[in-house]
Design an enzyme around this catalytic site. Structure first.
Site, PDB file in Angstrom:
ATOM      1  N   GLU A   1     -20.145  29.498 -18.585  1.00  0.00           N
ATOM      2  CA  GLU A   1     -19.046  30.517 -18.833  1.00  0.00           C
ATOM      3  C   GLU A   1     -19.430  30.695 -20.527  1.00  0.00           C
ATOM      4  O   GLU A   1     -19.486  29.776 -21.045  1.00  0.00           O
ATOM      5  CB  GLU A   1     -17.599  30.139 -18.566  1.00  0.00           C
ATOM      6  CG  GLU A   1     -16.507  30.976 -19.276  1.00  0.00           C
ATOM      7  CD  GLU A   1     -15.161  30.350 -19.258  1.00  0.00           C
ATOM      8  OE1 GLU A   1     -14.483  30.955 -18.067  1.00  0.00           O
ATOM      9  OE2 GLU A   1     -14.858  29.716 -19.741  1.00  0.00           O
ATOM     10  N   TYR A  47     -16.468  38.590 -22.570  1.00  0.00           N
ATOM     11  CA  TYR A  47     -16.799  37.538 -21.781  1.00  0.00           C
ATOM     12  C   TYR A  47     -17.841  37.753 -20.716  1.00  0.00           C
ATOM     13  O   TYR A  47     -17.959  38.717 -20.245  1.00  0.00           O
ATOM     14  CB  TYR A  47     -15.195  37.589 -20.835  1.00  0.00           C
ATOM     15  CG  TYR A  47     -15.055  36.365 -19.897  1.00  0.00           C
ATOM     16  CD1 TYR A  47     -14.548  35.234 -20.207  1.00  0.00           C
ATOM     17  CD2 TYR A  47     -15.659  36.625 -18.570  1.00  0.00           C
ATOM     18  CE1 TYR A  47     -14.535  34.296 -19.248  1.00  0.00           C
ATOM     19  CE2 TYR A  47     -15.681  35.735 -17.558  1.00  0.00           C
ATOM     20  CZ  TYR A  47     -15.251  34.504 -17.976  1.00  0.00           C
ATOM     21  OH  TYR A  47     -14.847  33.320 -17.110  1.00  0.00           O
TER      22      TYR A  47
END
Ligand code: GDP
Ligand code: MN
Length: 387
Positions: free
Chosen positions: A198, A110
């Site tokens: 993101e 992530y």
């Protein structure tokens, strides 16, 4: 303003960041053309394009072996709504599907960049435990979430990132790739006025390379005036329709879950009004600030906006006339009611500039509008009436 994943990937591509090739499908007939954009030998990943994450968990991301799989996916999703743990129960319309070249994954990480307002810098969050359960990781294993702040302005000094790359267990080659991805992302973030970038997952492929498999971008609305190319990417179908209409008329409107519509001038008074409704156990259906220079037309638009919410069972109008004239507000209300016909009760509190003229207009209109002089009484009244 949010972008679709495929639009975000176009931006990443423009900054030389590694993303999958993709084709775009807007109708059934687009499938062949879309598949020609990618190497389809081993299949592809079909992905619903909507302004939400969590698509994978509801079948909105699917590995397809052949064209038949893609057709089935398109038939299943195109024109439907997607409901995820990030949307409301109605979900978002699916008007676009992308087919991405297949990536073989070794592990999922992530990575995100966001604005740290307190520290006045860009913050990066990374984790080795990326993929579809990142929220759960943050909750149960917060030690797996690493944070880094770019305090030296927008210059990214790679040496600062060495420690983080070390703790992500990258090989030397992967570290280099990681540094260049972070630098590219920072550059994109700053130049395009992003408030969020993101990448989840950022994957290590089976051949050991880093690759951005998903991308979510949010642009600072206040910077759109200088990001004309990005403004063009806006997809109104993905936005709250009433909030979108409101923006066009320069009204500050936010949808809420309750059943009492509010029309107020001034953000502070609007919040005070919502609090007062809550105090009497009512629930506001919206926040709406018609602004200090509300015209008759804007009031009328605002009224229509409130009433387009089918949950609204009553309306509270609370206007303090300073610059704005209460008689104009009253006329706006009368015009709107006459135009669209209103069956729900309306309580109006007008105070200040030309308020007695406003009240007279309402009283003589023959419409079922209840006037109150105090905000407490007005709030109490509308709560009673919707119950
Ligand atoms: P999200 O669920 O909306 O965040 O959508 P993502 O784009 O992140 O996709 C969800 C999951 O699908 C990812 O975490 C991957 O596990 C999987 N996935 C997406 N693209 C590929 C791909 O090219 N190859 C493989 N093997 N899996 C993929
Ligand atoms: Mn994702």
């Amino acid at each position: 303003m949010n972008l679709h994943e495929f639009q975000s990937k176009e931006l990443l591509e423009a900054y030389d960041l590694p993303v999958s090739k993709r084709g775009i499908i807007k109708e059934l007939g687009d499938i062949d053309k879309a598949l020609k954009q990618i190497n389809f030998e081993k299949g592809c990943v079909a992905k619903v394009q909507a302004h939400t994450g969590g698509r994978g968990k509801v079948g909105g991301v699917k590995l397809c072996k052949d064209k038949q799989n893609v057709e089935d996916f398109v038939n299943e999703w195109l024109g439907k709504q997607i409901v995820t743990n990030q949307t409301d129960q109605v979900g978002l319309p699916v008007n676009i599907i992308s087919v991405d070249e297949l990536t073989e994954i070794d592990s999922e990480l992530y990575m995100s960049l966001l604005v740290d307002r307190a520290e006045k810098c860009i913050s990066m969050i990374v984790s080795q435990a990326g993929g579809m359960n990142i929220e759960e990781v943050a909750e149960k294993n917060p030690e797996k979430i690493l944070k880094f702040k770019f305090k030296g302005g927008n210059e990214t000094d790679v040496s600062d990132l060495k420690e983080i790359a070390q703790s992500l267990n990258f090989t030397d080659d992967q570290k280099k790739q990681f540094f260049s991805i972070v630098q590219g992302c920072i550059k994109l973030f700053v130049e395009k006025d992003l408030s969020l970038l993101e990448i989840n997952p950022l994957v290590v492929t089976t051949s050991g390379d880093l690759h951005c498999l998903d991308a979510k971008i949010n642009i600072d609305e206040n910077a759109l005036y200088r990001q004309a190319e990005i403004e063009k990417m806006r997809d109104p179908s993905q936005e709250d329709q009433r909030e979108y209409e409101a923006k066009k008329h320069d009204l500050s409107y936010v949808s809420l879950d309750g059943n009492i519509g509010c029309m107020v001038n001034g953000a502070g008074l609007a919040m005070g009004t919502m609090d007062t409704i809550k105090l009497y156990d009512g629930d506001p259906a919206n926040f709406l600030d018609v602004g200090g220079t509300a015209t008759k037309e804007r009031v009328s638009e605002a009224f229509k906006l409130i009433l387009s919410d089918k949950e609204v069972k009553g309306i509270l109008v609370n206007i303090f006339g300073g610059i704005v004239r209460c008689d104009l507000i009253a006329q706006g209300i009368i015009d709107a009611i006459n135009e669209i016909g209103v069956s729900v009760p309306i309580v109006v509190r007008l105070q200040g500039n030309m308020s007695s003229e406003g009240k007279t207009l309402l009283n003589n209109s023959g419409l079922n509008v209840i006037g109150e002089d105090s905000l407490m009484k007005a709030a109490q009244k509308i709560v009673e009436l919707v119950k």
